[in-house]
Design a protein around this motif. Structure first.
Motif, PDB file in Angstrom:
ATOM      1  N   GLY A  76       7.134 -26.423  41.695  1.00 34.44           N
ATOM      2  CA  GLY A  76       8.640 -26.436  41.700  1.00 34.44           C
ATOM      3  C   GLY A  76       9.188 -26.723  42.654  1.00 34.44           C
ATOM      4  N   THR A  77       8.395 -27.360  43.928  1.00 30.89           N
ATOM      5  CA  THR A  77       9.332 -27.584  44.805  1.00 30.89           C
ATOM      6  C   THR A  77       9.652 -29.072  44.750  1.00 30.89           C
ATOM      7  N   TRP A  78      10.591 -29.863  45.592  1.00 30.17           N
ATOM      8  CA  TRP A  78      11.167 -31.192  45.281  1.00 30.17           C
ATOM      9  C   TRP A  78      10.403 -31.966  46.371  1.00 30.17           C
ATOM     10  N   ARG A  79      10.051 -33.063  45.969  1.00 25.24           N
ATOM     11  CA  ARG A  79       9.367 -34.061  46.726  1.00 25.24           C
ATOM     12  C   ARG A  79      10.299 -35.399  46.910  1.00 25.24           C
ATOM     13  N   ASP A  80      10.352 -35.852  48.452  1.00 24.42           N
ATOM     14  CA  ASP A  80      11.110 -36.912  48.834  1.00 24.42           C
ATOM     15  C   ASP A  80      10.093 -38.292  48.697  1.00 24.42           C
ATOM     16  N   ILE A  81      10.576 -39.477  48.748  1.00 27.24           N
ATOM     17  CA  ILE A  81       9.694 -40.587  48.517  1.00 27.24           C
ATOM     18  C   ILE A  81      10.281 -41.745  49.678  1.00 27.24           C
ATOM     19  N   VAL A  82       9.529 -42.238  50.304  1.00 23.58           N
ATOM     20  CA  VAL A  82       9.961 -43.294  51.497  1.00 23.58           C
ATOM     21  C   VAL A  82       9.609 -44.612  50.474  1.00 23.58           C
ATOM     22  N   ILE A  83      10.689 -45.455  50.616  1.00 31.01           N
ATOM     23  CA  ILE A  83      10.480 -46.880  49.715  1.00 31.01           C
ATOM     24  C   ILE A  83      10.448 -47.971  50.571  1.00 31.01           C
ATOM     25  N   LEU A  84       9.289 -48.729  50.417  1.00 34.26           N
ATOM     26  CA  LEU A  84       9.062 -49.812  51.335  1.00 34.26           C
ATOM     27  C   LEU A  84       9.139 -51.017  50.595  1.00 34.26           C
ATOM     28  N   SER A  85       9.185 -52.328  51.327  1.00 32.65           N
ATOM     29  CA  SER A  85       9.175 -53.607  50.509  1.00 32.65           C
ATOM     30  C   SER A  85       8.829 -54.494  51.374  1.00 32.65           C
ATOM     31  N   LEU A  86       8.160 -55.734  50.752  1.00 33.91           N
ATOM     32  CA  LEU A  86       7.932 -56.960  51.507  1.00 33.91           C
ATOM     33  C   LEU A  86       8.268 -58.089  50.430  1.00 33.91           C
ATOM     34  N   LEU A  87       8.993 -59.140  51.153  1.00 32.41           N
ATOM     35  CA  LEU A  87       9.594 -60.223  50.270  1.00 32.41           C
ATOM     36  C   LEU A  87       8.665 -61.348  50.303  1.00 32.41           C
ATOM     37  N   THR A  88       8.829 -62.219  49.367  1.00 30.12           N
ATOM     38  CA  THR A  88       7.829 -63.695  49.348  1.00 30.12           C
ATOM     39  C   THR A  88       8.283 -64.321  50.532  1.00 30.12           C
ATOM     40  N   GLU A  89       9.512 -64.318  51.117  1.00 31.40           N
ATOM     41  CA  GLU A  89       9.741 -65.215  52.063  1.00 31.40           C
ATOM     42  C   GLU A  89       9.320 -64.641  53.378  1.00 31.40           C
ATOM     43  N   GLU A  90       9.003 -63.467  53.529  1.00 25.44           N
ATOM     44  CA  GLU A  90       8.351 -62.559  54.692  1.00 25.44           C
ATOM     45  C   GLU A  90       7.122 -62.623  54.727  1.00 25.44           C
TER      46      GLU A  90
END
Length: 209
Positions: free
Chosen positions: A173-187
């Motif tokens: 019943g508790t709520w969960r946070d999520i960290v969003i990460l990304s990597l781009l083709t240029e990187e």
């Protein structure tokens, strides 16, 4: 260039040759269940808020439910004289052809291989394949408690874009946070070069199993 992923996954070999990625099959469910019996994996937020399965049969059922229909690779270590050793999984949990976006996940590495740059080496092979198939953006969602994964991904070259607060509800019943990460083709070229330099410095390692 649109992102185009085949239904049948290829076999990939990592830069040092220590690991091979092949399509995850039913034969890998039992060895993965043994890895997921380790407390250290669940302590870092693995499971997307689900209760940890209590028995071996429950872990097997959990794997079948969570892996069904996804493009997942089985990871094998090739450095043992007795033959390849199954050490975990990684794969693609979402893909969107028009926006060239893919999300990677279902990454589980046996704790016996932690601290050996295993995840970086495996991810390099996976991302090489995804960017070659037309990915422009690769994403990861990580539980904030999983400090090991967050540190590994940022060192690898992923950017933390923020935290999606109250992202999903856990079974308690508790709520969960999520960290969003990304990597781009240029990187990717610069990130890839850094990772390959680090892997080249590795001394040959034999793992005790």
């Amino acid at each position: 260039m649109a992102l185009r992923l085949p239904h049948t996954l290829p076999t990939l070999r990592t830069a040092t040759g220590r690991f091979v990625l092949s399509p995850f099959t039913d034969a890998h469910v039992e060895p993965l269940a043994h890895i997921l019996a380790n407390d250290d994996i669940w302590a870092q937020g693995f499971g997307d808020g689900d209760h940890r399965p209590g028995t071996h049969a429950e872990i097997v059922a959990y794997i079948r439910r969570r892996y069904d229909g996804l493009r997942v690779f089985a990871i094998h270590y090739t450095g043992l004289t007795g033959g390849p050793l199954f050490v975990g999984t990684t794969g693609v949990t979402e893909s969107h052809a028009r926006t060239e976006r893919a999300k990677i996940g279902r990454t589980v590495i046996s704790p016996a291989f932690w601290g050996m740059k295993t995840n970086h080496e495996v991810k390099t092979a996976l991302l090489d394949w995804l960017f070659a198939r037309g990915a422009g953006r690769i994403e990861c969602d990580v539980d904030p408690r999983n400090h090991r994964s967050l540190t590994s991904l940022t060192r690898f070259g992923f950017t933390v874009e923020g935290t999606r607060r109250r992202s999903s509800q856990r079974v308690d019943g508790t709520w969960r946070d999520i960290v969003i990460l990304s990597l781009l083709t240029e990187e990717w070229p610069a990130a890839r070069e850094r990772t390959l330099r680090a892997l080249a410095a590795l001394a040959p390692v034999e793992f005790a199993v």
